[in-house]
Design an enzyme around this catalytic site. Structure first.
Site, PDB file in Angstrom:
ATOM      1  N   HIS A  10       0.886  -1.325  -0.170  1.00 45.50           N
ATOM      2  CA  HIS A  10       0.024   0.035   0.168  1.00 45.50           C
ATOM      3  C   HIS A  10       0.862   1.232  -0.110  1.00 45.50           C
ATOM      4  O   HIS A  10       1.948   1.203  -0.467  1.00 45.50           O
ATOM      5  CB  HIS A  10      -1.073   0.048   1.228  1.00 45.50           C
ATOM      6  CG  HIS A  10      -1.866  -1.470   1.277  1.00 45.50           C
ATOM      7  ND1 HIS A  10      -2.737  -1.842   0.424  1.00 45.50           N
ATOM      8  CD2 HIS A  10      -1.415  -2.532   2.062  1.00 45.50           C
ATOM      9  CE1 HIS A  10      -3.075  -2.912   0.761  1.00 45.50           C
ATOM     10  NE2 HIS A  10      -2.289  -3.338   1.439  1.00 45.50           N
ATOM     11  N   GLU A  24      -2.515   0.396   7.980  1.00 44.54           N
ATOM     12  CA  GLU A  24      -1.371  -0.824   7.474  1.00 44.54           C
ATOM     13  C   GLU A  24      -0.416  -0.006   6.826  1.00 44.54           C
ATOM     14  O   GLU A  24       0.852  -0.544   7.018  1.00 44.54           O
ATOM     15  CB  GLU A  24      -2.278  -1.691   6.459  1.00 44.54           C
ATOM     16  CG  GLU A  24      -1.235  -2.698   5.906  1.00 44.54           C
ATOM     17  CD  GLU A  24      -2.109  -3.597   4.815  1.00 44.54           C
ATOM     18  OE1 GLU A  24      -3.203  -3.355   4.614  1.00 44.54           O
ATOM     19  OE2 GLU A  24      -1.360  -4.505   4.457  1.00 44.54           O
ATOM     20  N   HIS A  79       2.771  -6.955   4.866  1.00 43.61           N
ATOM     21  CA  HIS A  79       1.236  -6.461   5.033  1.00 43.61           C
ATOM     22  C   HIS A  79       0.707  -6.876   6.518  1.00 43.61           C
ATOM     23  O   HIS A  79       1.278  -7.632   7.120  1.00 43.61           O
ATOM     24  CB  HIS A  79       0.186  -7.135   4.208  1.00 43.61           C
ATOM     25  CG  HIS A  79       0.554  -6.848   2.629  1.00 43.61           C
ATOM     26  ND1 HIS A  79      -0.298  -6.101   1.810  1.00 43.61           N
ATOM     27  CD2 HIS A  79       1.599  -7.219   1.753  1.00 43.61           C
ATOM     28  CE1 HIS A  79       0.122  -6.037   0.549  1.00 43.61           C
ATOM     29  NE2 HIS A  79       1.016  -6.384   0.426  1.00 43.61           N
ATOM     30  N   GLU A 141       1.431 -11.701   6.072  1.00 44.84           N
ATOM     31  CA  GLU A 141       0.397 -10.989   6.884  1.00 44.84           C
ATOM     32  C   GLU A 141       0.424 -11.106   8.270  1.00 44.84           C
ATOM     33  O   GLU A 141       0.255 -11.970   9.037  1.00 44.84           O
ATOM     34  CB  GLU A 141      -1.115 -11.752   6.526  1.00 44.84           C
ATOM     35  CG  GLU A 141      -1.401 -11.533   4.999  1.00 44.84           C
ATOM     36  CD  GLU A 141      -1.925 -10.215   4.699  1.00 44.84           C
ATOM     37  OE1 GLU A 141      -1.894  -9.232   5.621  1.00 44.84           O
ATOM     38  OE2 GLU A 141      -2.305  -9.945   3.576  1.00 44.84           O
TER      39      GLU A 141
HETATM   40 ZN   LIG Z   1      -2.202  -5.484   2.673  1.00 48.49          ZN
END
Ligand SMILES: [Zn+2]
Length: 257
Positions: A10, A24, A79, A141
């Site tokens: 992102h 995030e 992430h 993640e």
């Molecule tokens: Zn992400």
């Protein structure tokens, strides 16, 4: 020379997942920057590039293109999860090349060693950055931004360092990186208040420390639940913190790692 391409997800107009006052895009930039700094400070013969090192938007296709053009040996996309779960999971592309699977095993296990959180497993998916990168690629993640207990960990700078350290340790093992001689750069003095074979006992101590105003977290290491209260790059500061803890009735020991 081993070339590691770090891809904090992102950025810019795309905040990624948001929750509990966190974004995030900024958490993953912090983690990726720590991974870069640890690798470059502490290890020989490694180069690092990042898809972004500031808060800017980078298209998914551009992230893979940059890594491919550079000839990276490994693509690591970082992430934070969302959607109501808890813990850590990693992804490789569904095509599952043998070398990519091997690297996922090494990196995933190294990260889990650093974090006392639920292991959601080694998974595969058809994510664009994994599909379009021509070298082995992984996407991690790291906890759930919309889960209060996970978000509290993500708000702790020492915890983010542990997340970064796990990624670093995985890369170091996977590519057999050698430490710089005499580099104390990555030494961390951990202040630990207890180590238990029972998770329940560790949780009780963690609660007592929280009630006393500290921000402890539990690391599972060598089969023991270790309650860590602080981490310092400077031994004197770590010792002083241990003295303070003892004055409040807690046990405290300093470990170099
Ligand atoms: Zn992400």
């Amino acid at each position: 020379m081993v070339k590691i391409f770090l891809d904090p997800g992102h950025g810019g107009t795309d905040p990624g997942a948001v929750g509990n006052g966190l974004q995030e895009k900024s958490l993953v930039l912090t983690i990726a920057s720590l991974v870069r700094d640890m690798l470059l400070d502490e290890y020989l013969d490694v180069e690092v590039r990042m898809s972004r090192s500031t808060d800017v938007f980078v298209a998914l296709s551009e992230r893979s293109r940059l890594a491919n053009q550079w000839g990276a040996d490994y693509f690591m996309s970082i992430h934070i999860n969302a959607g109501g779960g808890t813990g850590f999971e990693s992804f490789i592309h569904s095509s599952r090349a043998a070398r990519t699977v091997q690297l996922q095993n090494t990196v995933h296990d190294a990260i889990m060693e650093q974090l006392s959180v639920a292991d959601r497993g080694k998974k595969s998916a058809d994510f664009a950055v994994l599909r379009a990168s021509s070298m082995p690629a992984i996407l991690t993640e790291n906890l759930f931004i919309d889960r209060v207990s996970d978000a509290n960990l993500l708000k702790d700078a020492a915890f983010l360092r542990s997340v970064a350290r796990g990624h670093v340790n995985g890369i170091v093992r996977a590519f057999q990186l050698q430490r710089k001689p005499g580099s104390g750069g990555g030494s961390v003095y951990r202040v630990q208040s207890g180590a238990f074979s029972s998770e329940q006992n560790a949780t009780q101590l963690k609660t007592r420390l929280e009630q006393a105003g500290y921000q402890p977290f539990i690391r599972l290491e060598g089969g023991l639940y270790k309650v860590q209260v602080g981490a310092f790059s400077n031994q004197t500061n770590a010792e002083a913190f241990a003295v303070e803890l003892r004055s409040k009735g807690f046990e405290a020991q300093v470990f170099l790692s």
